[in-house]
Design a protein around this motif. Structure first.
Motif, PDB file in Angstrom:
ATOM      1  N   LYS A  80     -12.378  -2.587 -34.643  1.00  0.00           N
ATOM      2  CA  LYS A  80     -12.902  -2.444 -33.403  1.00  0.00           C
ATOM      3  C   LYS A  80     -11.954  -3.453 -32.674  1.00  0.00           C
ATOM      4  CE  LYS A  80     -16.424   0.103 -32.891  1.00  0.00           C
ATOM      5  NZ  LYS A  80     -17.655   0.586 -32.439  1.00  0.00           N
ATOM      6  N   TYR A 112      -2.046   0.480 -26.187  1.00  0.00           N
ATOM      7  CA  TYR A 112      -1.444  -0.034 -27.413  1.00  0.00           C
ATOM      8  C   TYR A 112       0.415  -0.339 -27.308  1.00  0.00           C
ATOM      9  CZ  TYR A 112       1.977   0.391 -31.741  1.00  0.00           C
ATOM     10  OH  TYR A 112       2.805   0.453 -32.517  1.00  0.00           O
ATOM     11  N   PRO A 145      -3.349  -0.874 -37.218  1.00  0.00           N
ATOM     12  CA  PRO A 145      -4.324  -0.871 -37.834  1.00  0.00           C
ATOM     13  C   PRO A 145      -6.181  -0.566 -36.578  1.00  0.00           C
ATOM     14  CG  PRO A 145      -3.342  -2.223 -39.075  1.00  0.00           C
ATOM     15  CD  PRO A 145      -2.823  -2.185 -37.403  1.00  0.00           C
ATOM     16  N   ARG A 173      -3.636   4.584 -26.593  1.00  0.00           N
ATOM     17  CA  ARG A 173      -2.251   4.337 -26.609  1.00  0.00           C
ATOM     18  C   ARG A 173      -1.533   3.712 -25.650  1.00  0.00           C
ATOM     19  NH1 ARG A 173       2.536   9.542 -26.878  1.00  0.00           N
ATOM     20  NH2 ARG A 173       4.540   8.499 -27.120  1.00  0.00           N
ATOM     21  N   ARG A 198      -6.256   1.064 -33.645  1.00  0.00           N
ATOM     22  CA  ARG A 198      -6.227   1.986 -33.057  1.00  0.00           C
ATOM     23  C   ARG A 198      -6.776   2.212 -31.677  1.00  0.00           C
ATOM     24  NH1 ARG A 198      -4.159   3.819 -37.305  1.00  0.00           N
ATOM     25  NH2 ARG A 198      -4.955   4.928 -39.075  1.00  0.00           N
ATOM     26  N   GLU A 218      -9.181   1.072 -40.157  1.00  0.00           N
ATOM     27  CA  GLU A 218      -9.933   1.119 -38.947  1.00  0.00           C
ATOM     28  C   GLU A 218     -10.795   0.283 -37.986  1.00  0.00           C
ATOM     29  OE1 GLU A 218     -11.538   4.411 -37.168  1.00  0.00           O
ATOM     30  OE2 GLU A 218     -10.492   6.240 -37.960  1.00  0.00           O
ATOM     31  N   GLN A 256      -2.470   5.608 -43.410  1.00  0.00           N
ATOM     32  CA  GLN A 256      -3.935   5.719 -43.134  1.00  0.00           C
ATOM     33  C   GLN A 256      -3.662   4.291 -42.835  1.00  0.00           C
ATOM     34  OE1 GLN A 256      -5.231   7.419 -40.725  1.00  0.00           O
ATOM     35  NE2 GLN A 256      -6.371   8.985 -40.977  1.00  0.00           N
TER      36      GLN A 256
END
Length: 249
Positions: free
Chosen positions: A127, A169, A161, A166, A163, A125, A122
């Motif tokens: 934004k 990203y 990181p 997909r 998040r 997280e 991990q």
């Protein structure tokens, strides 16, 4: 012109294929394997020059597949610092001889291998991400990309990181690296790296690059990212170790 030696062509086809698959379907992180792999056989500067036109072709295929998914905010944060990193690579090019580049590639390969496995942990997280971290990672991306087309891993260190979804990203990585590769054409040409011999080898390998990129788009939909990364990062670590051993001992 480099002769048609079987060993070189086997390595070249493998390197270009893996890079194409990685760039179009797996955010390009393992495309770093290409130059270290070819550097087992030829000068790493020539390896980087051969790969650049192929990367531009792969980028075109990848951008078409992920068009409209780009996170423009993150792209804008990263691309300026990446250009600064490219400039640093250009102005320090003459200071980097083949053995020194092999050592750097060996270290980077091992570091990226370890990072690849550690990234399963991990990472936290957020934004929007930290702009200063974006600038740092962007600059490192430009420099390592100029040196060995190894911009994916430091770029991913910032983006993972966040998040992001997909597709968003993947698109952000692909469009950022594609812009970096286009900018790199200018300093590579100014340094005489895009000469006739290297471009001819690139031309011969272009069908492999195109097929790899097309296959990567399909493969990412059916294979686990985790297993793909495990295999490639393991190979990257072994290649890095061999480069260091061959150069230092």
């Amino acid at each position: 012109m480099l002769g048609f030696d079987l060993g070189f062509w086997i390595l070249a086809i493998l390197a270009v294929w893996v890079t194409g698959v990685s760039k179009s379907g797996f955010a390009g992180g393992v495309g770093v394997i290409a130059v270290p792999l070819l550097a087992l056989y030829i000068d790493p500067r020539q390896a980087a020059a051969i790969m650049l036109p192929l990367l531009v072709l792969m980028d075109a295929v990848s951008m078409k597949a992920w068009w409209g998914k780009l996170n423009l905010t993150q792209y804008r944060r990263l691309i300026g610092p990446a250009c600064i990193g490219i400039a640093i690579g250009y102005f320090t090019f003459d200071l980097l001889n083949a053995d020194l580049i092999k050592i750097v590639l060996g270290v980077l390969s091992i570091v990226f291998c370890l990072w690849g496995f550690a990234s399963n942990l991990q990472l936290g997280e957020t934004k929007t991400g930290n702009p200063w971290i974006a600038r740092l990672c962007g600059t490192i991306t430009g420099f390592t990309s100029f040196l060995a087309h190894a911009g994916g891993p430091p770029l991913n260190l910032y983006l993972l990181p966040l998040r992001l979804p997909r597709p968003e990203y993947l698109a952000t990585v692909i469009f950022t690296i594609a812009t970096v590769n286009l900018v790199k054409l200018v300093p590579y040409a100014m340094l005489g790296q895009l000469n006739g011999d290297n471009l001819l080898i690139s031309l011969i390998l272009m069908p492999v690059a195109w097929l790899g990129a097309k296959y990567g788009i399909r493969l990412q939909a059916v294979i686990s990212d985790q297993w793909f990364y495990r295999i490639i990062y393991s190979a990257l670590g072994l290649i890095g170790a061999k480069l260091l051993l061959d150069t230092l001992f």
